[in-house]
Design a protein around this motif. Structure first.
Motif, PDB file in Angstrom:
ATOM      1  N   GLU A 139       9.472   0.092  -7.186  1.00 32.10           N
ATOM      2  CA  GLU A 139       8.553   1.004  -6.517  1.00 32.10           C
ATOM      3  C   GLU A 139       7.666   1.704  -7.565  1.00 32.10           C
ATOM      4  OE1 GLU A 139       8.099   1.254  -3.390  1.00 32.10           O
ATOM      5  OE2 GLU A 139       6.821   3.058  -3.300  1.00 32.10           O
ATOM      6  N   LYS A 190       5.029  -0.582  -8.655  1.00 32.03           N
ATOM      7  CA  LYS A 190       4.081  -0.760  -7.549  1.00 32.03           C
ATOM      8  C   LYS A 190       3.115   0.434  -7.479  1.00 32.03           C
ATOM      9  CE  LYS A 190       4.568  -0.810  -2.863  1.00 32.03           C
ATOM     10  NZ  LYS A 190       5.577  -0.688  -1.815  1.00 32.03           N
ATOM     11  N   LEU A 191       3.675   1.636  -7.569  1.00 27.53           N
ATOM     12  CA  LEU A 191       2.826   2.828  -7.527  1.00 27.53           C
ATOM     13  C   LEU A 191       1.851   2.849  -8.705  1.00 27.53           C
ATOM     14  CD1 LEU A 191       5.433   5.575  -6.526  1.00 27.53           C
ATOM     15  CD2 LEU A 191       3.574   4.659  -5.118  1.00 27.53           C
ATOM     16  N   TYR A 192       2.377   2.431  -9.856  1.00 30.53           N
ATOM     17  CA  TYR A 192       1.527   2.386 -11.045  1.00 30.53           C
ATOM     18  C   TYR A 192       0.375   1.409 -10.829  1.00 30.53           C
ATOM     19  CZ  TYR A 192       0.072   0.357 -15.479  1.00 30.53           C
ATOM     20  OH  TYR A 192      -0.677  -0.175 -16.504  1.00 30.53           O
ATOM     21  N   GLN A 193       0.721   0.253 -10.282  1.00 36.58           N
ATOM     22  CA  GLN A 193      -0.324  -0.754 -10.073  1.00 36.58           C
ATOM     23  C   GLN A 193      -1.359  -0.287  -9.056  1.00 36.58           C
ATOM     24  OE1 GLN A 193       2.250  -4.001  -9.297  1.00 36.58           O
ATOM     25  NE2 GLN A 193       2.208  -4.746 -11.424  1.00 36.58           N
ATOM     26  N   GLN A 194      -0.877   0.459  -8.064  1.00 35.27           N
ATOM     27  CA  GLN A 194      -1.821   0.996  -7.077  1.00 35.27           C
ATOM     28  C   GLN A 194      -2.809   1.942  -7.755  1.00 35.27           C
ATOM     29  OE1 GLN A 194       0.664   2.823  -4.144  1.00 35.27           O
ATOM     30  NE2 GLN A 194       1.190   0.887  -3.160  1.00 35.27           N
ATOM     31  N   GLU A 195      -2.271   2.819  -8.621  1.00 38.91           N
ATOM     32  CA  GLU A 195      -3.158   3.756  -9.313  1.00 38.91           C
ATOM     33  C   GLU A 195      -4.154   2.999 -10.189  1.00 38.91           C
ATOM     34  OE1 GLU A 195      -3.415   6.773  -8.631  1.00 38.91           O
ATOM     35  OE2 GLU A 195      -1.538   7.241  -7.597  1.00 38.91           O
ATOM     36  N   ALA A 215      -5.255   0.022  -9.718  1.00 34.22           N
ATOM     37  CA  ALA A 215      -6.236  -0.657  -8.860  1.00 34.22           C
ATOM     38  C   ALA A 215      -7.323   0.326  -8.435  1.00 34.22           C
ATOM     39  CB  ALA A 215      -5.543  -1.251  -7.642  1.00 34.22           C
ATOM     40  N   VAL A 216      -6.901   1.554  -8.097  1.00 37.02           N
ATOM     41  CA  VAL A 216      -7.881   2.568  -7.697  1.00 37.02           C
ATOM     42  C   VAL A 216      -8.838   2.853  -8.855  1.00 37.02           C
ATOM     43  CG1 VAL A 216      -8.171   5.003  -7.075  1.00 37.02           C
ATOM     44  CG2 VAL A 216      -6.362   3.648  -5.994  1.00 37.02           C
TER      45      VAL A 216
END
Lengths: 269, 763
Positions: free
Chosen positions: B266, B269-274, B276-277
């Motif tokens: 998780e 995943k959160l890191y990758q989301q950031e 991506a933003v």
């Protein structure tokens, strides 16, 4: 009764206010306000009072939402055209705040029904659009000893006053009886600035909350007038009329009457 | 600034503005318009800490990537002499600290530092701390490439945004030039390791490591990111941390707790989301360029290394003929005069650049082989002996002499170890490091030591003795990071001999456990001296280390008694012999009664005194049921021979022990019980009742005030409500809001990790 965690959050900005606090908010949640007329004035009043967590809001209106209403009656949406105004307003209040119990009266306020409705409430907001109804609300509140906020709007002008029966000037003290037929045009004839309803209806909601909490100075014995074009507010001090036919020393009106001369001709539609 | 060939860390405009505004902040504090508490919350993120001596302050200057220009250091030295105590301290995170500055002088210090491109902003508090790098960056033979441009740009990028100074907790970023990890990226909140893949420079990325209590090795979140993307990575982790860090509990706020809570998948995943933003929206603010600062401070080498003798203090660099010279500082300290001269020496023989190292030394780089003898003699002039074949480096935290949190006098122990190693002529064969922390807070980084020590207290024959846990087997190397493991504990006074034996005999790892045993308490005679910590004239004691200080070590002392009570109860239940049964039960009562007294700064020796203190501090205020008194009395009766047996009291004794343990487990960071007290008889009609409490720690603004106000409405006018709020915005706002509404704030007390505000309801 105590506030729930959610309520503490929802009303936190009220609770922070020195004059409201948790106890004040609980008082609001236990209060009942009747709004007569779910139109231009009733719309903002109902929205703000619902958001404020007035425990019970009553709505009287026999009308259905019309496309011409939407320019100022902000509680009704385009999809509501054709829906009963009280129903449409109830939906919006519920959506804003599930804490509020909405009671709807899909009928016109009349001499034969209004007293028993008014009796159930702590404060009344007159959001009607015709002189007959305005005098009826005034009289009903007098007989039931309920405080209420009167208001009226036309074109760019609005006015309001708060009446505490027996203590302050009533509507009849000032105006006696409705004007002659045709002497005052209706909204549908003369027009009205939509936002004016928002300004004045919001002021009425303010008065309701102040009255329920017992805070600040009410607009009693003072008629507040507002001109949107000049952006001018004026306070007119008014004394109780000892000869008032309703609340004077020798009253003539001892029971409710339905005045004639509906101004906005709504019933003809 | 003219002395700088090239600015090293370009101080962002926002930091400059904040520095100039600081003078006004101090003025407001001095004229009384800002409270002590509010000022503290403002001061700490400026990098200014109060020292143990009240009224003396420490200024922690961030040295980006550990690179300082000689002119900067001369200024630092000058300020230390003018405003401080004339001694500078190099920290394990490459900062330099000026000590004993008066608060009214701090604005001058800050502004003067700014003139030479230095700032302490973010030196403390919940901020982006100094972004560090291995000390050899740019010159090291092993580095994949020069990482200082990336370390410095990361700092420049993050520091310009004020949100970097209000994170859930501190955020430490480290760059290592190769897998050897001299910078300790393996245990950082965010660690970068330089790599070169198919001709492209980049980094592997590790996150959520950290030392301190419950330390953790960082885990890999990226195999390879191109070097140009480090800012995005640092920003993404910052955002992740900002959103998911637990601001309510300072002890569980660091990034590693986020990882622990949500799991690695998780987390990534959160890191990758950031990321991506950020990829989509781009970075905000000014994007600093990646400047090779060291290039401006470079010079040519010379052919051949001549007859320069390579030692731990003189190491060859990647440019042939150039050497780095290490200035070994005892515990990171150097006098201002010496520092100023060292700066001159760096100008003369180096390139005008001095580096601060993670082992609290200084490093002058790019010295020509032909100059080595000259620099040695110049350095000996300031008391630094480069030729000395050094013993292994001993790193220690400040310890109980100056640190309010400390249990043991770690610096005293460090000196004793160094002395012993010197006597025994033990040589440093590489990176052998002894690390000492005076308490479990790990400021001495004992979890990454070759041999580490963690201070604690142990009760031997009824008296407390300074003790240390021994930790060995740490490894900081990319991908193989491992924290040291506890292998036993020994009295403080036996440590120097132990360390000397380990280094002298080259003891194998698997034999270390055995060796510890031969130094533990069961072997050899315990002399009275063992009860005195290094350099202490009074017997070791925890008395006076009262509430308000971090209780980590105190907790261990309590645990000892609680375990003892539990064991005694078990023994009693099994014992066949009645005498033993009774004795064990009695022991359980004593241990239970004694366990929590440390909190009150009490260490009674005699049973009678223990019982009296327990009655006064725990039974009377209602923490323990009144029936506990009967247990104590009957235990005394048995002891005095007035009754034959207390066996029938076994259930009550168990209950007492359980309650004590329950209270112990409910202790918060300020050593206050969170457990509910039992109802008490009302004390004589005191005006204030203590029972009105609103614990609003972890509740942010303005909800904390909302709830505090609701609690105040519930008490009567004239009564007092105690409100617990967090440091920072909460303690600034809540009392002020009460005052604004006409209530009276009687007291705002710093209770360690939080504040206690006492409000009198006036209306």
């Amino acid at each position: 009764m105590g506030l729930s965690e959610q309520q503490i959050e929802r009303y936190s900005r009220h609770i922070i206010l020195e004059e409201v606090g948790g106890q004040g908010q609980e008082k609001l949640l236990e209060s009942k306000v009747l709004i007569v007329g779910a139109g231009g004035l009733g719309a903002p009043a109902a929205l703000y009072l619902g958001a404020a967590g007035i425990g019970t809001i009553g709505l009287i209106d026999a009308d259905k939402v019309d496309l011409t209403n939407l320019q100022r009656q902000v509680i009704h949406h385009t999809a509501d055209v054709g829906v009963e105004k009280v129903k449409s307003a109830e939906n919006k209040i519920n959506a804003i705040n599930p804490d509020v119990t909405v009671k709807t009266y899909h009928q016109w306020a009349k001499a034969d029904n209004i007293r028993e409705i008014v009796r159930e409430y702590d404060f009344v907001i007159d959001g009607t659009d015709n002189f007959a109804a305005k005098f009826l609300v005034n009289d009903a509140c007098w007989f039931e000893k309920k405080a209420y906020s009167h208001a009226g709007i036309l074109r760019f002008d609005g006015q309001l006053i708060t009446v505490v029966p027996g203590q302050s000037t009533c509507y009849r003290c000032i105006f006696g009886s409705p004007p002659p037929v045709g002497s005052v045009p209706s909204c549908s004839q003369a027009g009205v600035l939509g936002v004016l309803a928002g300004v004045i209806g919001s002021l009425q909601a303010t008065e309701a909350i102040k009255y329920l909490l017992g805070i600040g100075d009410l607009l009693t014995n003072t008629l507040l007038t507002y001109n949107a074009l000049k952006m001018q507010f004026r306070r007119v001090n008014i004394k109780r009329n000892p000869d008032c036919k309703l609340c004077g020393s020798e009253p003539e009106i001892t029971e409710l009457i339905d005045e004639e001369q509906p101004v906005c001709d709504l019933e003809k539609d | 600034m003219s002395e700088l060939k090239e600015p090293i860390l370009r101080i962002p405009e926002t930091v400059k503005d904040d520095t100039f505004a600081y003078r006004d902040g101090v003025k407001k504090y001095l004229d009384g318009s800002t409270s002590e508490v509010a000022f503290r919350a403002y001061r700490v993120p400026m990098g200014i800490y109060e020292q143990r001596t009240v009224g003396k302050f420490m200024v922690r200057i961030r040295i980006g990537a550990g690179l300082a220009a000689s002119g900067q250091l001369r200024r630092v030295a000058e300020l230390s002499k003018k405003y401080g105590n004339g001694i500078l301290h190099v920290t394990t995170r490459q900062d330099i600290q000026i000590h004993e500055v008066k608060i009214e002088d701090t604005p001058d210090v800050l502004e003067s530092l700014l003139e030479v491109g230095l700032s302490p902003r973010g030196g403390g508090g919940n901020t982006v701390r100094n972004v560090t790098a291995c000390p050899g960056t740019g010159v090291c033979m092993n580095e994949k490439f020069n990482i200082s441009p990336y370390s410095i740009a990361t700092a420049e990028y993050l520091l310009q945004d004020r949100s970097s100074f209000n994170l859930p907790r501190k955020y430490k970023i480290v760059f290592s030039g190769c897998a050897e990890d001299c910078a300790y990226a393996s245990v950082a909140d965010l660690g970068f390791f330089a790599h070169n893949e198919n001709g492209e420079n980049g980094f592997s990325v590790y996150a959520a490591g950290g030392l301190g209590s419950s330390p953790a090795v960082a885990v890999k979140i990226e195999d390879f990111v191109p070097a140009g993307e480090v800012l995005e990575v640092a920003e993404a982790i910052k955002r992740l941390f900002d959103k998911h860090g637990d601001r309510s509990n300072k002890h569980k706020a660091r990034l590693r707790y986020v990882l622990k809570r949500i799991g690695i998948e998780e987390f990534v995943k959160l890191y990758q989301q950031e990321r991506a933003v950020i990829k989509k929206e781009g970075l905000k603010g000014e994007i600093p360029e990646f400047r090779d600062v060291t290039a401006a401070y470079q010079k040519s080498g010379e052919s051949g290394n001549g007859d320069v003798k390579v030692t731990v203090n003189v190491l060859p660099e990647k440019t042939e003929g150039l050497f780095g010279v290490r200035l070994n500082l005892d515990l990171g300290d150097i006098s201002a005069d010496s520092l100023a001269k060292a700066a001159d020496i760096a100008d003369e023989f180096g390139t005008g650049l001095i580096r601060t190292t993670q082992l609290q030394n200084l490093l002058i780089t790019s010295v020509r082989g032909s100059d080595i003898e000259k620099i040695k003699s110049a350095l000996s002039g300031i008391g630094i002996d480069v030729s000395a074949v050094d013993e292994p480096k001993v790193v220690a935290c400040a310890g109980a002499s100056t640190c309010k949190l400390g249990l043991c006098l770690s610096r005293g122990l460090a000196e004793a170890i160094s002395e012993k190693l010197g006597e025994a002529q033990i040589r440093d064969k590489g990176r052998e490091v002894v690390r000492i922390s005076g308490c479990p807070n790990s400021c001495g980084h004992h979890f990454i030591a070759d041999i580490g020590f963690e201070g604690k207290a142990k009760r031997i024959d009824g008296k407390l003795m300074p003790f240390y846990d021994v930790l060995v087997g740490a490894k900081t190397y990319e991908g193989q990071g491992k924290l040291a493991e506890r292998i036993g504990s020994i009295p403080a006074k036996r440590i120097p001999d132990f360390v000397a034996e380990v280094f002298a005999k080259d003891v194998k790892a698997e034999q270390l456990g055995e060796l510890v045993k031969s130094y533990d308490i069961s072997c050899g005679e315990i002399t009275d001296d063992y009860y005195y910590d290094y350099g202490a004239s009074e017997a070791f004691s925890l008395a006076g280390r009262g509430p308000g200080e971090c209780g980590a070590g105190v907790m261990d002392v309590m645990r000892v008694d609680i375990d003892e009570a539990r064991r005694a109860i078990k023994t009693a239940s099994r014992a066949a012999d009645s005498g033993k049964k009774n004795q064990s039960l009695y022991n359980a009562v004593v241990a239970s009664a004694r366990a929590l007294l440390v909190i009150y700064g009490l260490e009674p020796k005699k049973d009678r005194e223990i019982f009296a203190a327990f009655t006064e501090n725990l039974i009377e205020p209602g923490w323990v049921k009144a029936s506990g008194q009967k247990v104590l009395e009957q235990a005394v009766d048995w002891r005095m021979g007035d009754t034959d047996s207390i066996e029938e009291l076994a259930p009550e004794i168990s209950e007492l022990a359980e309650r004590v343990e329950e209270l112990f487990l409910s202790l918060d960071a300020s050593l206050k019980f969170k457990a509910e007290p039992f109802a008490q008889k009302k004390e004589s009609a005191g005006a204030e009742s203590k029972s009105h409490l609103a614990d609003l720690r972890g509740v942010g603004c303005p909800m904390n005030f909302v709830k505090a106000k609701l609690a105040l409405e519930k008490i009567e006018v004239g009564e007092v409500l105690e409100v617990l709020v967090d440091d920072g915005e909460p303690v600034r706002n809540v009392p002020a809001s009460f005052v604004a509404q006409g209530q009276e704030v009687l007291e705002i007390k710093n209770a360690g990790e939080h504040f206690s505000v006492r409000v009198l309801r006036k209306k």
